[in-house]
Design an enzyme around this catalytic site. Structure first.
Site, mmCIF file in Angstrom:
data_model
loop_
_atom_site.group_PDB
_atom_site.id
_atom_site.type_symbol
_atom_site.label_atom_id
_atom_site.label_comp_id
_atom_site.label_asym_id
_atom_site.label_seq_id
_atom_site.Cartn_x
_atom_site.Cartn_y
_atom_site.Cartn_z
ATOM 1 N N ASP A 35 40.144 39.215 43.842
ATOM 2 C CA ASP A 35 40.816 39.296 43.029
ATOM 3 C C ASP A 35 42.545 38.598 43.871
ATOM 4 O O ASP A 35 42.370 38.542 44.592
ATOM 5 C CB ASP A 35 41.574 40.580 42.514
ATOM 6 N N LYS A 56 44.204 36.658 38.617
ATOM 7 C CA LYS A 56 45.622 36.747 37.870
ATOM 8 C C LYS A 56 46.861 37.300 38.733
ATOM 9 O O LYS A 56 46.433 38.994 38.681
ATOM 10 C CB LYS A 56 45.627 36.863 36.723
ATOM 11 N N MET A 168 52.006 48.651 39.071
ATOM 12 C CA MET A 168 52.418 48.124 38.034
ATOM 13 C C MET A 168 53.079 48.193 37.201
ATOM 14 O O MET A 168 53.573 48.231 36.303
ATOM 15 C CB MET A 168 50.972 47.779 37.174
#
Ligand SMILES: C[S@@+](CC[C@H](N)C(=O)[O-])C[C@H]1O[C@@H](n2cnc3c(N)ncnc32)[C@H](O)[C@@H]1O
Length: 260
Positions: A35, A56, A168
């Site tokens: 990742d 991503k 996040m």
């Protein structure tokens, strides 16, 4: 002939915060799918493997989750030892559960190797214990990515009852702070914004919840991952610093004729 898939946690970024078991799986791997937040320095352990970036970042298009499932399954069916390398811990907001279900449905033998989650490492490296006797007996880790996911959780938690860790959550920190203040969290509740923890770019802002929305982001950490902490425990680094300063021996008066 069937290969094997190891879902491996790479830790928060510092290449020394990966487990021995993870290193052994990387050394034996034929294929590594990693990742975006995985440190390139841990990939040096995968000496004989083909390594592919499938991550991503911040809305940028990445390899679709279904494509990753297919790549894992096809490689295992070719008899390969596959490492699916994820930042932190594979089962903490990392879609590891979906990959396990896909592998199980395809009959692929697999294992999970836990990693040091940024949810724990970022606060710890900033000197914030998520639990502390008299301040917090528990903590909640939540995603700040989608409001429909975090809002019901914040509305279910009584103000000040536990330490909150938000992954996040950088882009939504204004909305997150406003939701907590509206819910009754005190504006002076200690808070922290921890950027690029465990890496050379690491930076931390510590202050009151009322200042979290406008906390400055140093230019050198633009685009870096961030972990937010809200709760009385976020005041521990300031308390420890004050105690250390009080315990430091007072500077001795300079003797006559002594060089500076
Ligand atoms: C998709 S989640 C994956 C979390 C990961 N599975 C874990 O256990 O750490 C990615 C988020 O983890 C947090 N994160 C990852 N690495 C970090 C770091 N070095 N410093 C601060 N936060 C980090 C950030 O909130 C980032 O947006």
């Amino acid at each position: 002939l069937s290969g094997f898939v190891s879902l491996v946690g790479a830790g928060p970024g510092d290449p020394e915060l990966i487990t021995l078991k993870a290193v052994r799986r990387l050394e034996a791997a034929d294929l590594v799918l990693y990742d975006a937040l995985v440190s390139g320095e841990v990939l040096v352990h995968a000496r004989r493997a083909h390594c592919f970036h499938v991550g991503k970042r911040s809305g940028a298009p990445g390899v679709k989750q279904e494509t990753i499932h297919r790549m894992l399954i096809e490689a295992a069916r070719q008899g390969k030892r596959v490492v699916r390398l994820k930042c932190g811990d594979p089962f903490v907001l990392g879609r590891g559960g979906e990959e396990v279900l896909a592998l199980a449905a395809a009959g692929i033998p697999h294992e999970v190797i836990p990693g040091v989650s940024s949810a724990l490492a970022a606060p710890a490296l900033a000197g914030i214990p998520l639990t502390h006797r008299g301040l917090a007996s528990g903590f909640a880790v939540l995603s700040g990515h989608a409001e429909e996911a975090w809002r019901p959780i914040l509305e279910a938690v009584a103000p000040g009852t536990l330490s909150l860790v938000v992954l996040m959550g950088l882009a939504a920190r204004r909305e997150l702070s406003a939701a907590l203040l509206t819910r009754g969290w005190a504006p002076e509740t200690p808070a922290a914004l921890l950027l690029a923890a465990s890496t050379p770019r690491a930076a931390a802002w510590l202050g009151p919840l009322s200042g979290l929305a406008a906390a400055p982001i140093p230019a050198e950490t633009r685009g870096a991952p961030a972990t937010l902490v809200v709760g009385a425990v976020a005041d521990l680094p300031a308390r420890a610093a004050a105690l250390a300063a009080a315990a430091a021996p007072a500077a001795l008066p300079r003797a006559a004729g002594q060089c500076a």
